[in-house]
Design an enzyme around this catalytic site. Structure first.
Site, PDB file in Angstrom:
ATOM      1  N   ARG A 268     -40.612 -44.717 -42.245  1.00 41.75           N
ATOM      2  CA  ARG A 268     -39.907 -44.847 -43.408  1.00 41.75           C
ATOM      3  C   ARG A 268     -38.384 -44.747 -43.275  1.00 41.75           C
ATOM      4  O   ARG A 268     -37.808 -43.974 -42.598  1.00 41.75           O
ATOM      5  CB  ARG A 268     -40.214 -43.406 -44.228  1.00 41.75           C
ATOM      6  N   HIS A 272     -37.189 -37.961 -46.010  1.00 42.15           N
ATOM      7  CA  HIS A 272     -38.990 -37.569 -46.528  1.00 42.15           C
ATOM      8  C   HIS A 272     -38.928 -37.635 -47.954  1.00 42.15           C
ATOM      9  O   HIS A 272     -40.104 -38.093 -48.647  1.00 42.15           O
ATOM     10  CB  HIS A 272     -38.888 -36.401 -45.618  1.00 42.15           C
ATOM     11  N   TYR A 282     -32.382 -35.326 -37.571  1.00 42.77           N
ATOM     12  CA  TYR A 282     -33.559 -35.323 -36.528  1.00 42.77           C
ATOM     13  C   TYR A 282     -33.808 -36.661 -36.150  1.00 42.77           C
ATOM     14  O   TYR A 282     -34.831 -36.787 -35.491  1.00 42.77           O
ATOM     15  CB  TYR A 282     -34.864 -34.652 -37.272  1.00 42.77           C
TER      16      TYR A 282
END
Length: 369
Positions: A268, A272, A282
């Site tokens: 992606r 999120h 991250y």
């Protein structure tokens, strides 16, 4: 008494399992066919239609993010990067098949028949966004991680008991495979040979947790072994590979051979969800750049251009069509009567229990003022 060392070749056992799950691919990053024998028998029009849906959905994602930032949508999980995994899998289905989506899987149910304005209403939490039109075999996107796997097993078993020649398909991310519902769903479906397809869209991060920290398994596809069902790992940025994997899984299912677990290796590009996630905390820019080179739209575009059936003019027409459709759909969503508390209460039960009857009267009085 001491046990002799090396009685069991445990590491060898694990290695042998992993070797059985190589990544299936048809198109490489340059849009070149690397597995000619596996190329599906799709007409030029079908190939163009699949590309049209992928381009359209990329625009839908971009506009949905903008609408969310404007406060005109509620919950939204970006989809850019996962178009091949999502849309090629749906493209391999039939109208009578049933989709049980996760919260990132709105594109599949839109292309399966859910009107776009209702998808927007779902994002807003409006009850009408969850009222599926007659003949559209989908349920509302599941928010609880992995719960749709249990539901899929049940829907698939119901199809089998009714003698239907159709399948139930569900989706989760890599993080979903860490949930108990994941194992229960595939195990139940395997035990009853239910016509189910279980998709795992491995985009490498369950929100912020990398897949390497979620499981010691070399692949997520190999988790199918414990349930006694086939597992396949597929290049999730390759629409042809995804299509072939799902098409074959569907044939197995309707022929009575039971469920299949399919892991698509995808990514992606956005956060999120739009609820405050920051992927730069991250994910490295190096990793992002690596996967941007695998963009499913770029790959498929090169393949179709090489066949002489796609060009910039066609793509621009699709982009303008998507923008116009989205504008009309959000307008229709805006014109839908606002949800009232009494609407919410009235749709909870067929016969309201006493406590909700009392609340209904209270809110009827408030809303009448």
């Amino acid at each position: 008494m001491a046990v002799k060392a090396n009685v069991f070749d445990l590491q060898g056992q694990l290695n042998k399992v992993a070797e059985n799950f190589p990544m299936f691919q048809i198109l490489n990053e340059e849009g070149e066919v690397v597995n000619k024998a596996a190329v599906p028998d799709l007409s030029d029009e079908q190939l163009k239609e699949l590309m049209r849906r992928m381009v359209y959905t990329r625009i839908l994602d971009q506009r949905s993010i903008s609408l969310n930032r404007q406060g005109r949508l509620g919950f939204y999980a970006p989809t850019a990067g996962q178009e091949a995994s999502q849309l090629a899998s749906q493209f391999a289905l039939e109208k009578e098949d049933f989709i049980l989506p996760g919260y990132r899987d709105v594109p599949q149910i839109v292309w399966h028949g859910l009107p776009l304005y209702q998808a927007f209403l779902f994002s807003r939490g409006h009850f009408h966004g969850n009222q599926m039109p007659e003949g559209v075999n989908v349920i509302s996107p599941q928010i609880i991680i992995g719960a749709q796997y249990i539901q899929c097993a049940g829907v698939a078993l119901g199809m089998k008991k009714r003698g239907k020649k159709s399948v139930a398909i569900t989706y989760t991310g890599d993080g979903g495979t860490s949930q108990g519902d994941f194992y229960e769903g595939i195990n139940f479906a395997g035990a009853f040979k239910a016509p189910a397809i279980f998709m795992v869209q491995n985009n490498r991060f369950a929100i912020s947790t990398p897949v390497e920290k979620q499981s010691a398994a070399h692949t997520l596809a190999q988790k199918a072994v414990a349930a006694g069902i086939p597992g396949i790992q597929v290049d999730g940025m390759d629409p042809l590979a995804v299509y072939v994997a799902v098409k074959e899984a569907r044939e197995r299912a309707v022929n009575g051979d039971g469920p299949t677990l399919i892991e698509t290796l995808t990514y992606r590009y956005g956060p999120h969800t739009m609820a405050g996630d920051d992927p730069t905390r991250y994910r490295t820019s190096e990793l992002d750049n690596e996967w941007e080179k695998k963009d499913p739209l770029v790959r498929f575009r090169k393949y179709l251009e090489g066949k002489g059936i796609w060009n910039e003019e066609i793509e621009n027409q699709v982009i303008e069509e998507a923008k116009e459709d989205i504008k009309n759909a959000i307008k229709k969503a805006d014109e839908t009567p606002k949800q009232k508390v009494t609407d919410l209460i009235s749709h909870m039960f067929e016969v309201l229990p006493q406590n909700l009857e009392e609340q209904m009267e209270i809110y009827k009085a408030k809303e009448s003022k």
